[in-house]
Enzyme design. Structure first.
Site, mmCIF file in Angstrom:
data_model
loop_
_atom_site.group_PDB
_atom_site.id
_atom_site.type_symbol
_atom_site.label_atom_id
_atom_site.label_comp_id
_atom_site.label_asym_id
_atom_site.label_seq_id
_atom_site.Cartn_x
_atom_site.Cartn_y
_atom_site.Cartn_z
ATOM 1 N N ILE A 1 -7.717 8.528 -0.940
ATOM 2 C CA ILE A 1 -7.438 7.097 -1.089
ATOM 3 C C ILE A 1 -8.346 6.380 -0.098
ATOM 4 O O ILE A 1 -8.338 6.689 1.092
ATOM 5 C CB ILE A 1 -5.969 6.776 -0.739
ATOM 6 C CG1 ILE A 1 -5.030 7.664 -1.545
ATOM 7 C CG2 ILE A 1 -5.683 5.305 -0.957
ATOM 8 C CD1 ILE A 1 -3.567 7.394 -1.253
ATOM 9 N N SER A 2 -9.109 5.426 -0.576
ATOM 10 C CA SER A 2 -10.094 4.766 0.280
ATOM 11 C C SER A 2 -9.433 4.060 1.459
ATOM 12 O O SER A 2 -8.296 3.579 1.368
ATOM 13 C CB SER A 2 -10.889 3.741 -0.534
ATOM 14 O OG SER A 2 -11.441 4.347 -1.678
ATOM 15 N N GLN A 3 -10.188 3.977 2.558
ATOM 16 C CA GLN A 3 -9.770 3.219 3.744
ATOM 17 C C GLN A 3 -9.517 1.756 3.341
ATOM 18 O O GLN A 3 -10.306 1.176 2.597
ATOM 19 C CB GLN A 3 -10.919 3.298 4.752
ATOM 20 C CG GLN A 3 -10.708 2.528 6.030
ATOM 21 C CD GLN A 3 -11.978 2.502 6.878
ATOM 22 O OE1 GLN A 3 -13.057 2.894 6.420
ATOM 23 N NE2 GLN A 3 -11.844 2.051 8.092
ATOM 24 N N PRO A 4 -8.429 1.144 3.830
ATOM 25 C CA PRO A 4 -8.118 -0.238 3.429
ATOM 26 C C PRO A 4 -9.290 -1.205 3.624
ATOM 27 O O PRO A 4 -9.591 -2.009 2.732
ATOM 28 C CB PRO A 4 -6.950 -0.625 4.335
ATOM 29 C CG PRO A 4 -6.328 0.664 4.772
ATOM 30 C CD PRO A 4 -7.408 1.707 4.743
ATOM 31 N N ARG B 1 0.824 -1.228 0.000
ATOM 32 C CA ARG B 1 0.000 0.000 0.000
ATOM 33 C C ARG B 1 0.849 1.265 0.000
ATOM 34 O O ARG B 1 0.460 2.289 -0.577
ATOM 35 C CB ARG B 1 -0.946 -0.028 1.208
ATOM 36 C CG ARG B 1 -1.922 1.137 1.255
ATOM 37 C CD ARG B 1 -3.017 0.876 2.275
ATOM 38 N NE ARG B 1 -3.747 2.055 2.685
ATOM 39 C CZ ARG B 1 -4.838 2.538 2.081
ATOM 40 N NH1 ARG B 1 -5.306 1.948 1.000
ATOM 41 N NH2 ARG B 1 -5.458 3.604 2.544
#
Ligand code: SAH
Length: 212
Positions: free
Chosen positions: A63-66, A37
């Site tokens: 950036i989206s949350q994992p 990531r």
């Protein structure tokens, strides 16, 4: 279980943010294992790459949350032969995860400045099954439809009919829907010609825009 110091940051993220919350599908977990990531996070934010939340990106995007990346990926029930439309390439992290799991990813991004960075990151990981285009994801790949799966990382006010039309028989679409501060994730499936809609978790994504 090894203690926290003995395993890497990515492995800890997988354990605490994915598996602990129900993202357990082995192929999805493998995709996270093989996709660093930190490569997709702006350099000054590298130290935060594995934190449990979204991160800022250029152009006012995120950036989206994992966990959300994992949840949406698992919901799509991807098979190695699938072709997938992704709307909102952003950092390319979700793009890389999808590319590990399917035959072909078609990824659309409105902002040329964001898309510019992505190809070199994918090249670094040896990912060769992504086609990127700059433009409105609701239409820019309609010549490549139908898709087995569609993932939108940007939220429209209503599910666009145009996207449902691009979903093939047996296809699944995961998309956040709603206003800037009130959205739910929806799973849309085409089963024997019928469209099924299921409302899932409350989420917060950037709005799906018509033009940059
Ligand atoms: N999955 C990405 C999320 C990026 S945020 C990541 O984790 O990095 C959502 C992205 O959708 C933004 O980059 C935004 O520019 C893009 N976007 C918004 N509306 C769009 C549209 N109609 N077509 C394509 N991309 C769009």
């Amino acid at each position: 279980m090894p203690d926290d110091d003995a395993i890497g940051a990515n492995e800890r993220m997988i354990r605490d943010q994915m598996i602990a919350r129900g993202v357990t599908e082995p192929r999805v977990i493998d995709a996270f294992r093989s996709t660093p990531r930190e490569l997709f996070v702006p350099e000054h934010l590298r130290a935060s790459a594995f934190e449990d939340g979204p991160l800022p990106l250029q152009c006012g995007q995120t950036i989206s949350q994992p966990f959300i990346v994992g949840l949406m990926t698992q919901l799509l029930r991807l098979r190695p032969t699938d072709s997938v439309l992704e709307i909102g390439t952003g950092s390319g992290y979700q793009t890389a995860i999808l590319a590990r799991l399917v035959h072909q990813v078609f990824s659309a991004e409105l902002e040329p400045d964001l898309a510019r960075h992505v190809q070199s990151r994918l090249d670094l990981l040896g990912i060769t099954n992504v086609v990127m285009r700059i433009g409105d994801g609701t239409s820019v790949f309609s010549d490549r439809a139908p898709f087995d799966a569609i993932l939108s990382a940007a939220a429209p006010l209503q599910i666009p009919d145009e996207l449902i039309e691009q979903l093939g028989e047996g296809g699944r679409m995961v998309i956040p829907v709603g206003s800037a501060d009130y959205q739910y994730l929806w799973l849309i499936e085409r089963k024997r010609g019928q469209i099924e809609r299921t409302q899932l978790d409350a989420v917060r994504f950037v709005p799906l825009r018509a033009k940059s």
